[in-house]
Design an enzyme around this catalytic site. Structure first.
Site, short mmCIF file in Angstrom:
data_model
loop_
_atom_site.label_atom_id
_atom_site.label_comp_id
_atom_site.label_asym_id
_atom_site.label_seq_id
_atom_site.Cartn_x
_atom_site.Cartn_y
_atom_site.Cartn_z
N VAL A 132 2.03 74.75 -54.71
CA VAL A 132 2.43 75.81 -53.77
C VAL A 132 1.11 76.52 -53.49
CG1 VAL A 132 3.79 77.89 -53.43
CG2 VAL A 132 4.76 75.97 -54.71
N PRO A 133 0.50 76.22 -52.32
CA PRO A 133 -0.93 76.51 -52.10
C PRO A 133 -1.30 77.96 -51.81
CG PRO A 133 0.01 75.52 -50.15
CD PRO A 133 1.10 75.51 -51.20
N CYS A 134 -1.20 78.80 -52.82
CA CYS A 134 -1.58 80.21 -52.65
C CYS A 134 -3.08 80.37 -52.42
CB CYS A 134 -1.12 81.02 -53.85
SG CYS A 134 -1.68 80.39 -55.43
N HIS A 135 -3.87 79.36 -52.78
CA HIS A 135 -5.32 79.45 -52.58
C HIS A 135 -5.69 79.41 -51.10
CE1 HIS A 135 -4.35 75.14 -52.81
NE2 HIS A 135 -5.38 74.95 -52.00
#
Length: 164
Positions: A132-135
């Site tokens: 889950v690409p919070c970056h």
């Protein structure tokens, strides 16, 4: 965050440091760099390195780090968060590999444009790092803002995803 009492875990060595993966019998519930902010205490969860979901998640993450995978194909369970957090985490999954958006963009996408700070808090508490690409979320001016796993990891992840 609330986790199932049936949660199990496994360790994964990555180029950016060790990670802990967590799953139930049906879905991945966590992927944290060891020691990152907001990582829950995992000591009570039994280690099950051969768990099929944990093995699949580990394999896909290693493929990602090797530049062989951009998208993940894993069942995820984000139900441990609040309804607001779940909305933010769902929206994060729509950010294309190599792309970035602002916290303000996320708040508009979830129909809550005044909640930019709350979006930032939810992004920081994302339980499934990388997958889950919070970056991929940046400040409004494109600045690299906080990342629970550390800014150096955020930079490395964005560079890894940069189109060649």
């Amino acid at each position: 965050m609330k986790f199932s009492p049936h949660t199990v875990r496994a360790a994964l060595a990555t180029p950016l440091g060790p990670m802990t993966l967590a799953a139930t019998g049906t879905a991945l519930v966590g992927a944290w760099f060891d020691g990152q902010q907001h990582q829950p205490s995992v000591d009570a969860w039994p280690v099950q390195a051969q768990h099929p979901l944990l093995r699949a998640a580990g394999q896909q993450l290693l493929e990602y780090f090797a530049g062989q995978r951009q998208r993940f194909d894993l069942p995820l369970d984000l139900s441990g968060g609040t309804a607001f957090q779940q909305a933010v985490w769902t929206q994060l999954q729509s950010i294309a590999p190599g792309g970035t958006v602002s916290y303000g963009h996320i708040s508009q996408q979830i129909d809550n444009p005044a909640a930019v700070r709350a979006v930032g808090a939810a992004v920081g508490r994302n339980p499934i790092s990388i997958i889950v690409p919070c970056h991929r979320v940046l400040g409004s001016n494109g600045a690299l803002t906080g990342y629970a796993g550390g800014l150096e990891r955020k930079i490395a992840l964005l560079q890894l995803e940069r189109p060649q």
